[in-house]
Scaffold this motif. Structure first.
Motif, short mmCIF file in Angstrom:
data_model
loop_
_atom_site.label_atom_id
_atom_site.label_comp_id
_atom_site.label_asym_id
_atom_site.label_seq_id
_atom_site.Cartn_x
_atom_site.Cartn_y
_atom_site.Cartn_z
N ASP A 1 0.80 -1.25 -0.04
CA ASP A 1 0.08 0.15 0.24
C ASP A 1 0.86 1.39 0.06
N ARG A 2 0.60 2.03 -0.94
CA ARG A 2 1.47 3.34 -1.00
C ARG A 2 1.68 4.21 0.31
N LYS A 3 0.64 3.96 1.25
CA LYS A 3 0.72 4.57 2.49
C LYS A 3 1.93 4.20 3.43
N ASN A 4 2.46 3.16 3.14
CA ASN A 4 3.48 2.52 3.73
C ASN A 4 4.69 2.61 3.19
N LEU A 5 4.82 3.27 2.16
CA LEU A 5 6.27 3.27 1.32
C LEU A 5 6.68 4.79 1.34
N LEU A 6 7.90 4.94 1.58
CA LEU A 6 8.71 6.21 1.30
C LEU A 6 8.59 6.50 -0.34
N LYS A 7 8.18 7.71 -0.65
CA LYS A 7 8.20 8.13 -1.91
C LYS A 7 9.28 8.74 -2.04
N VAL A 8 9.99 8.94 -3.34
CA VAL A 8 10.92 9.80 -3.72
C VAL A 8 10.43 10.29 -5.19
N THR A 9 10.52 11.56 -5.03
CA THR A 9 9.94 12.02 -6.42
C THR A 9 10.87 13.03 -7.01
N LYS A 10 11.22 13.04 -8.54
CA LYS A 10 11.98 13.89 -9.38
C LYS A 10 11.04 14.89 -9.42
N ASP A 11 10.68 15.90 -8.83
CA ASP A 11 9.97 17.06 -9.09
C ASP A 11 10.55 17.84 -10.11
N HIS A 12 9.63 18.14 -11.11
CA HIS A 12 10.08 19.05 -12.36
C HIS A 12 10.66 20.47 -11.99
N LYS A 13 10.16 21.13 -10.75
CA LYS A 13 10.63 22.37 -10.36
C LYS A 13 11.72 22.21 -9.24
N ASN B 1 9.15 0.21 4.16
CA ASN B 1 9.54 0.38 5.41
C ASN B 1 10.31 -0.64 6.00
N SER B 2 11.32 -1.40 5.33
CA SER B 2 12.29 -2.34 5.84
C SER B 2 13.38 -2.15 5.93
N LYS B 3 14.35 -2.19 6.80
CA LYS B 3 15.64 -1.91 6.93
C LYS B 3 16.52 -2.56 5.98
N LYS B 4 16.17 -3.70 5.48
CA LYS B 4 16.80 -4.31 4.51
C LYS B 4 16.84 -3.51 3.24
N CYS B 5 15.72 -2.92 3.03
CA CYS B 5 15.58 -1.98 1.65
C CYS B 5 16.31 -0.58 1.80
N TYR B 6 15.88 0.03 2.90
CA TYR B 6 16.13 1.39 2.92
C TYR B 6 17.42 1.61 3.45
N SER B 7 18.21 0.36 3.94
CA SER B 7 19.76 0.40 4.25
C SER B 7 20.62 -0.31 3.10
N ASP B 8 19.82 -0.73 2.04
CA ASP B 8 20.34 -1.48 1.13
C ASP B 8 21.58 -0.31 0.53
N SER B 9 22.88 -1.37 0.25
CA SER B 9 23.76 -0.23 -0.11
C SER B 9 23.88 0.15 -1.48
N LYS B 10 23.03 -0.53 -2.32
CA LYS B 10 22.58 -0.13 -3.83
C LYS B 10 21.42 0.79 -3.91
N ILE B 11 20.89 1.30 -2.79
CA ILE B 11 19.76 2.20 -2.96
C ILE B 11 19.82 3.19 -3.78
N LYS B 12 20.86 3.96 -3.68
CA LYS B 12 21.28 5.01 -4.44
C LYS B 12 21.20 4.85 -6.03
#
Ligand code: ZN
Length: 87
Positions: free
Chosen positions: A19-31, A48-59
């Motif tokens: 569910d989108r509510k439980n996710l961190l959204k990162v947007t490349k905003d036009h402005k 919201n899982s440490k495995k995902c947001y601490s992923d060394s390849k997340i960037k």
């Protein structure tokens, strides 16, 4: 009563659907450039899982998902955002 239909999105790290509510959204905003949880433009979602947001390849995964190059400082903003988000 307004009926809320969950909007499902895929985490760019584990590829699970949430569910989108439980996710961190990162947007490349036009402005405004790269922003979190709001904005208009190409977006990527991280669960919201440490495995995902601490992923060394997340960037790298974000760069690929947003089709942009992220500033080195991005990861500092990202970690701050994650810290407030996971509380
Ligand atoms: Zn995930």
């Amino acid at each position: 009563m307004i009926q809320q239909t969950p909007v499902m999105r895929v985490c760019i790290s584990c590829r699970q659907t949430y569910d989108r509510k439980n996710l961190l959204k990162v947007t490349k905003d036009h402005k405004r450039g790269i922003i979190f949880q709001t904005g208009m433009g190409r977006s990527a979602y991280i669960c919201n899982s440490k495995k995902c947001y601490s992923d060394s390849k997340i960037k790298k995964k974000l760069q690929k998902a947003l089709k942009t190059l992220l500033e080195p400082e991005f990861i500092d903003f990202f970690e701050k955002e994650i810290a407030s988000y996971s509380e």
